[in-house]
Design an enzyme around this catalytic site. Structure first.
Site, mmCIF file in Angstrom:
data_model
loop_
_atom_site.group_PDB
_atom_site.id
_atom_site.type_symbol
_atom_site.label_atom_id
_atom_site.label_comp_id
_atom_site.label_asym_id
_atom_site.label_seq_id
_atom_site.Cartn_x
_atom_site.Cartn_y
_atom_site.Cartn_z
ATOM 1 N N SER A 1 2.452 2.159 -6.430
ATOM 2 C CA SER A 1 2.721 3.554 -6.091
ATOM 3 C C SER A 1 3.820 4.148 -6.984
ATOM 4 O O SER A 1 3.690 4.145 -8.199
ATOM 5 C CB SER A 1 3.070 3.664 -4.599
ATOM 6 N N ASP B 1 -7.658 6.026 -0.679
ATOM 7 C CA ASP B 1 -6.198 5.975 -0.665
ATOM 8 C C ASP B 1 -5.721 7.290 -0.056
ATOM 9 O O ASP B 1 -6.002 8.366 -0.580
ATOM 10 C CB ASP B 1 -5.679 5.811 -2.099
ATOM 11 N N HIS C 1 -3.893 2.432 0.484
ATOM 12 C CA HIS C 1 -2.832 2.586 -0.501
ATOM 13 C C HIS C 1 -2.020 1.307 -0.742
ATOM 14 O O HIS C 1 -1.824 0.892 -1.881
ATOM 15 C CB HIS C 1 -1.887 3.720 -0.095
#
Length: 259
Positions: free
Chosen positions: A93, A194, A224
């Site tokens: 991320s 996601d 995610h």
């Protein structure tokens, strides 16, 4: 403030190949700890730092910004470069964005990078208002634990501090402009489903980096936080294979660890 249980940083002294892992925004090392332990079990030297403002309470993030988060991973990278013959950087991320900035800045000192659902832009329609809103609204709903696997939870904040979110927005804009400077071998794994970072972010990163050795993998069974999800073992195995292709000593080290 005491660190949340499980959110502690992780360090393992292994062989001459090192890996730096960068966790995500409002998350903690817990989301990457199984990955770090897998790498350590294969004889690698592993560093998984806790980013400033993370792993305690969301109010602490209000006092930090992207410069603090980047400084911590840059420090950890330089430490690995001093003790290891080769170093790889992995990120989830926002940790993916930090990884890309390290790659752009450190060039050939980094042997390769692995990105899992990397962030490229804050897509919230109200993101443009953050420079003003952060002075009025202290926090918004959290983004932690976007995981498909039942019973798997992420140690992260249940609120997103708006000052930090505005700093994240500025970091991502900066990193996007630096993507053409990224030349290292790249393994990018992302989830079609996601709910935090859309697939368009991965597509833009792949389109803008200058890397010629690029592998893209879809994580069909995960959301995610894929490193704690159904595809985690695939991520771990693929990342070791990626390193093994680029660092011949990994096979010898792994053989000596029983892992």
């Amino acid at each position: 403030m005491p660190v949340l249980p499980g959110a502690e940083p992780f360090r393992h002294e292994g062989g001459e190949v090192g890996v730096l892992l960068c966790h995500g925004f409002t998350g903690s090392p817990q989301s990457l700890r199984p990955w770090a332990e897998y790498l350590a079990g294969r004889g690698l030297t592993v560093s998984l730092p806790l980013l400033p403002g993370h792993g305690t309470r969301w109010q602490d993030m209000q006092l930090t910004g992207w410069q603090d988060w980047y400084a911590e991973v840059d420090r950890a990278l330089r430490e690995l470069l001093e003790s290891c013959a080769q170093v790889f950087v992995f990120g989830l991320s926002m940790g993916g964005a930090l990884t890309l900035r390290l790659a752009a800045k450190h060039g050939d000192a980094i042997s390769g990078i692995v990105l899992v659902n990397p962030a490229n832009k804050v897509h919230d329609p109200l993101a443009f208002a953050l420079p003003v809103a952060k002075h009025v609204i202290r926090s918004t709903a959290g983004i932690a634990s976007d995981i498909a696997k039942p019973g798997s939870d992420e140690v992260g904040y249940d609120r997103v501090p708006t000052r930090a979110a505005d700093s994240l927005r500025r970091l991502l804009r900066l990193v996007d402009a630096e993507l053409p400077q990224v030349t290292q071998p790249l393994l990018l794994l992302h989830s079609p489903q996601d709910h935090v970072v859309p697939p368009v972010d991965s597509a833009r990163i792949l389109a803008r980096v200058s890397s010629t050795d690029v592998t893209e993998t879809l994580l069909e069974q995960s959301y995610h936080v894929a490193t704690l999800d159904h595809d985690a073992e695939r991520i771990f195995a693929d990342s070791v294979a990626f390193i093994g292709r680029l660092a011949e000593s990994v096979g010898r080290e792994g053989a000596g660890t029983g892992g």
